[in-house]
Design a protein around this motif. Structure first.
Motif, PDB file in Angstrom:
ATOM      1  N   VAL A 186     -37.539  -3.927  40.807  1.00 29.04           N
ATOM      2  CA  VAL A 186     -36.634  -5.156  40.960  1.00 29.04           C
ATOM      3  C   VAL A 186     -35.117  -4.926  40.024  1.00 29.04           C
ATOM      4  N   GLY A 187     -35.117  -3.786  39.237  1.00 31.87           N
ATOM      5  CA  GLY A 187     -33.383  -3.470  39.017  1.00 31.87           C
ATOM      6  C   GLY A 187     -32.904  -2.753  40.433  1.00 31.87           C
ATOM      7  N   ALA A 188     -33.846  -2.441  41.088  1.00 27.59           N
ATOM      8  CA  ALA A 188     -32.519  -1.913  42.001  1.00 27.59           C
ATOM      9  C   ALA A 188     -31.603  -2.677  43.051  1.00 27.59           C
ATOM     10  N   TYR A 189     -32.868  -3.843  42.997  1.00 30.26           N
ATOM     11  CA  TYR A 189     -32.107  -5.216  43.888  1.00 30.26           C
ATOM     12  C   TYR A 189     -30.183  -4.729  44.473  1.00 30.26           C
ATOM     13  N   VAL A 190     -30.606  -4.607  45.533  1.00 30.15           N
ATOM     14  CA  VAL A 190     -29.202  -4.662  46.272  1.00 30.15           C
ATOM     15  C   VAL A 190     -28.972  -5.921  46.989  1.00 30.15           C
ATOM     16  N   ASN A 191     -28.361  -6.538  46.236  1.00 27.76           N
ATOM     17  CA  ASN A 191     -27.331  -7.537  47.023  1.00 27.76           C
ATOM     18  C   ASN A 191     -27.175  -7.378  48.496  1.00 27.76           C
ATOM     19  N   PRO A 192     -27.665  -8.730  49.088  1.00 28.14           N
ATOM     20  CA  PRO A 192     -26.895  -8.058  50.604  1.00 28.14           C
ATOM     21  C   PRO A 192     -25.621  -8.236  51.198  1.00 28.14           C
ATOM     22  N   LEU A 216     -30.004   8.734  52.368  1.00 32.29           N
ATOM     23  CA  LEU A 216     -29.177  10.040  52.632  1.00 32.29           C
ATOM     24  C   LEU A 216     -28.399   9.467  53.729  1.00 32.29           C
ATOM     25  N   ALA A 217     -27.906   8.235  54.117  1.00 30.28           N
ATOM     26  CA  ALA A 217     -26.352   7.933  54.804  1.00 30.28           C
ATOM     27  C   ALA A 217     -25.581   8.205  54.173  1.00 30.28           C
ATOM     28  N   ALA A 218     -24.286   8.604  55.108  1.00 30.29           N
ATOM     29  CA  ALA A 218     -23.095   8.483  54.036  1.00 30.29           C
ATOM     30  C   ALA A 218     -22.054   7.766  53.869  1.00 30.29           C
ATOM     31  N   SER A 219     -23.078   6.008  55.061  1.00 30.06           N
ATOM     32  CA  SER A 219     -21.905   5.131  54.162  1.00 30.06           C
ATOM     33  C   SER A 219     -22.641   4.094  55.074  1.00 30.06           C
ATOM     34  N   LEU A 220     -23.938   2.869  53.923  1.00 30.84           N
ATOM     35  CA  LEU A 220     -24.071   1.860  54.967  1.00 30.84           C
ATOM     36  C   LEU A 220     -23.876   0.792  53.832  1.00 30.84           C
ATOM     37  N   SER A 221     -23.399  -0.099  54.781  1.00 36.40           N
ATOM     38  CA  SER A 221     -23.455  -1.840  54.880  1.00 36.40           C
ATOM     39  C   SER A 221     -24.178  -2.107  54.010  1.00 36.40           C
ATOM     40  N   PRO A 222     -24.003  -3.476  52.945  1.00 34.45           N
ATOM     41  CA  PRO A 222     -24.103  -3.866  52.117  1.00 34.45           C
ATOM     42  C   PRO A 222     -25.966  -4.575  52.844  1.00 34.45           C
ATOM     43  N   HIS A 223     -25.746  -5.242  53.618  1.00 37.77           N
ATOM     44  CA  HIS A 223     -26.561  -5.520  54.540  1.00 37.77           C
ATOM     45  C   HIS A 223     -28.036  -4.840  54.724  1.00 37.77           C
ATOM     46  N   ALA A 224     -27.077  -3.520  55.666  1.00 42.64           N
ATOM     47  CA  ALA A 224     -27.940  -2.385  55.692  1.00 42.64           C
ATOM     48  C   ALA A 224     -28.821  -1.813  54.231  1.00 42.64           C
ATOM     49  N   ALA A 225     -28.543  -1.554  53.483  1.00 43.16           N
ATOM     50  CA  ALA A 225     -28.777  -1.393  52.266  1.00 43.16           C
ATOM     51  C   ALA A 225     -29.604  -2.009  51.426  1.00 43.16           C
ATOM     52  N   HIS A 226     -29.542  -2.983  51.952  1.00 41.34           N
ATOM     53  CA  HIS A 226     -30.658  -4.695  50.952  1.00 41.34           C
ATOM     54  C   HIS A 226     -32.241  -3.874  52.032  1.00 41.34           C
ATOM     55  N   ASP A 227     -31.699  -4.225  53.932  1.00 39.98           N
ATOM     56  CA  ASP A 227     -32.753  -4.086  54.328  1.00 39.98           C
ATOM     57  C   ASP A 227     -33.579  -2.606  54.095  1.00 39.98           C
ATOM     58  N   HIS A 228     -32.874  -1.093  54.050  1.00 36.56           N
ATOM     59  CA  HIS A 228     -33.454  -0.248  54.572  1.00 36.56           C
ATOM     60  C   HIS A 228     -33.746   0.801  53.849  1.00 36.56           C
ATOM     61  N   VAL A 229     -32.552   0.893  52.591  1.00 28.78           N
ATOM     62  CA  VAL A 229     -33.521   1.773  51.357  1.00 28.78           C
ATOM     63  C   VAL A 229     -34.424   0.501  50.123  1.00 28.78           C
ATOM     64  N   TRP A 230     -33.539  -1.037  49.551  1.00 23.77           N
ATOM     65  CA  TRP A 230     -34.498  -1.266  49.138  1.00 23.77           C
ATOM     66  C   TRP A 230     -35.454  -1.753  49.363  1.00 23.77           C
ATOM     67  N   ARG A 231     -35.239  -2.679  50.060  1.00 25.95           N
ATOM     68  CA  ARG A 231     -36.343  -3.374  51.001  1.00 25.95           C
ATOM     69  C   ARG A 231     -37.569  -2.497  50.486  1.00 25.95           C
TER      70      ARG A 231
END
Length: 216
Positions: A164-170, A97-112
């Motif tokens: 697996v499909g939703a994997y976010v490149n950090p 829901l966060a408006a803006s996430l860094s790739p690393h944050a999206a990987h760690d806190h959304v995808w993981r």
């Protein structure tokens, strides 16, 4: 439990459709997933409480409410792992829901946490399947519990493929296969919805059996 699981599954199914996502926008689509995850957690907690309160035959009914740790029971593990999985989904969909996430944050806190939640659902469904079948394979089409666990197992596999499909490149923030993730999420949610709806006739059947036994 059936209603809560059904509503949560329906919200995930709706959120996974491109028509809905395009109509409401990314933020409200994410809100839909988050609300759906809350329904999952509520249902998961009730399932866990039901497993805790289901006393083994040799246990005094007065003591079963305080016995929270029951590692000797498969249903305790299945419901507990499922509940943990729903909490991971809360974190994943809530962070999205966060408006803006860094790739690393999206990987760690959304995808993981999404991947961990999917693993928990798969383990939970596998344990439930093993308990219902009394092994890894069985053919019991006349048993409501068999159909319910089968639907949930297929749904959990679909959620795993979705993760697996939703994997976010950090580094780049690119999603591996967003379309595949959405399709598999939809399939999984539909399976969970079917499993939740089937809980209703199973409950009715068991209620009738208990009433008949009481009368006898």
């Amino acid at each position: 439990m059936a209603v809560l699981f059904a509503v949560g599954s329906l919200l995930f199914a709706v959120g996974a459709t491109s028509v809905y996502a395009d109509a409401v926008g990314t933020r409200w689509d994410n809100v839909t997933f988050f609300v759906g995850s809350l329904f999952f957690t509520s249902a998961g907690f009730l399932t866990y409480r039901e497993a805790v309160d289901a006393a083994p035959p040799a246990m005094n009914p007065a003591d079963r409410r305080v016995l929270v740790y029951q590692p000797q029971r498969i249903d305790w593990w299945a419901s507990g792992v499922q509940l943990i999985g729903t909490l991971f989904f809360n974190v994943s969909t809530g962070t999205a829901l966060a408006a803006s996430l860094s790739p690393h944050a999206a990987h760690d806190h959304v995808w993981r946490p999404d991947a961990l939640g999917s693993v928990c659902f798969l383990v939970s469904s596998g344990l439930a399947w093993f308990e219902v079948c009394h092994g890894w394979a069985a053919w019991r089409p006349k048993d409501w519990a068999w159909w319910i666990t089968l639907a949930n197992l297929v749904g959990s596999v679909a959620f795993g493929v979705s993760a697996v499909g939703a994997y976010v490149n950090p580094v780049s923030g690119q999603v591996h296969n967003a379309q595949e993730a959405a399709v598999q999420t939809l399939i999984g949610a539909v399976c969970f919805f079917v499993g939740a709806v089937l809980l209703l006739p199973e409950r009715t059947e068991h209620t009738g059996e208990r009433a008949a036994a009481t009368t006898a």
